[in-house]
Design an enzyme around this catalytic site. Structure first.
Site, short mmCIF file in Angstrom:
data_model
loop_
_atom_site.label_atom_id
_atom_site.label_comp_id
_atom_site.label_asym_id
_atom_site.label_seq_id
_atom_site.Cartn_x
_atom_site.Cartn_y
_atom_site.Cartn_z
CE1 TYR A 1 -7.24 11.98 -9.32
CE2 TYR A 1 -8.41 13.44 -10.81
CZ TYR A 1 -7.64 12.32 -10.60
OH TYR A 1 -7.25 11.54 -11.66
CG ASP B 1 -1.85 1.17 1.30
OD1 ASP B 1 -1.68 2.12 0.49
OD2 ASP B 1 -2.74 1.17 2.16
#
Length: 270
Positions: A157, A65
């Site tokens: 984002y 991860d």
């Protein structure tokens, strides 16, 4: 086309789904040695098997991860054990949710920033010293057209992807004299046409229902504002079209190209 990538070690993050998977498979077809990084062990093992079937010299899945601060160094160590890392593709990213900035919870901002920018910084920082020592390497970041024009209802984002574009340019200036090229691909709405391409963690996996949940309650008017028209008669690129550009940018044929951000957007920015 022989791009002379045979035997070169390439790290591809987010390699179990969509764009990352397509990139890993394309590098495999050129005989590269693949380090496929992802969180889904089953999908990762499947990608490795497909890479070997396609002709990869070697292939290894590293379960990691990348939002874990220690993951990048562990991945780099696994890759260097296979051989000198010639190519890094920073593909991990995606929006955590969606909505208007004025209504956002500041506690959620860090997740978007870290997933899209922090992972790129840490992974690049982990592989760069060895590339500098060898005076050779190619780094390809996957940005987004959101970072060029801003995607409606995706403010953080979009800002994070714009930062990836900026980082690409400044790093290219920094390491170009050391024989390392850094470029970025900015797709618009890319989707794979292969139903095998969606790992359990992918936003595009139908079981996750990510996009319906992210935009739940959004008005038709606001959804219409999110759309951009292309000039090629279809709304989005395929993952394969992005992968083809990544393959070229990693090769010596692109030896005089660095610091560029390439939109793969069907002309939607025209």
């Amino acid at each position: 086309m022989d791009l002379d990538l045979k035997g070169r070690v390439a790290i591809v993050t987010g390699a179990t789904a969509n764009i990352g998977r397509a990139i890993a498979l394309d590098f495999a077809s050129e005989g590269a040695a693949i380090i496929a990084v992802g969180r889904d062990q089953e999908a990762g093992e499947h990608v490795v098997a497909q890479c070997l079937d396609r002709g990869a010299e070697r292939a290894l899945f590293v379960s990691a991860d990348l939002t874990n601060p220690n993951a990048a160094l562990q991945i780099a160590a696994s890759a260097e054990a296979m051989g000198p890392v010639a190519v890094l593709v920073n593909n991990v990213g995606g929006n955590i949710g969606a909505g208007f900035f004025a209504e956002s919870d500041p506690a959620t901002w860090d997740s978007d920033i870290d997933l899209n920018l922090g992972t790129v910084l840490r992974m690049t920082h982990a592989v760069l010293p060895a590339m500098i020592d060898r005076k050779s390497g190619a780094i390809i970041n996957i940005g987004s057209t959101a970072g060029l024009v801003g995607d409606y209802m995706l403010p953080v984002y979009s800002a994070a992807k714009a930062a990836v574009h900026g980082f690409t340019r400044v790093l290219a200036k920094e390491v170009g004299p050391l024989g390392i090229r850094v470029n970025c691909i900015a797709p618009y709405g890319t989707i794979s046409t292969d139903p095998d391409a969606f790992s359990k963690g992918s936003r595009f996996n139908p079981d996750n229902d990510f996009f319906r949940k992210a935009f739940a309650g959004t008005s038709p008017e606001d959804m219409a504002k999110r759309a951009r028209q292309t000039v090629l008669g279809r709304p989005v690129a395929t993952a394969q079209e992005v992968a083809s550009l990544a393959l070229y940018l990693a090769s010596d044929l692109a030896g005089f190209i660095t610091g560029q951000v390439y939109a793969v957007d069907g002309g939607s920015l025209l």
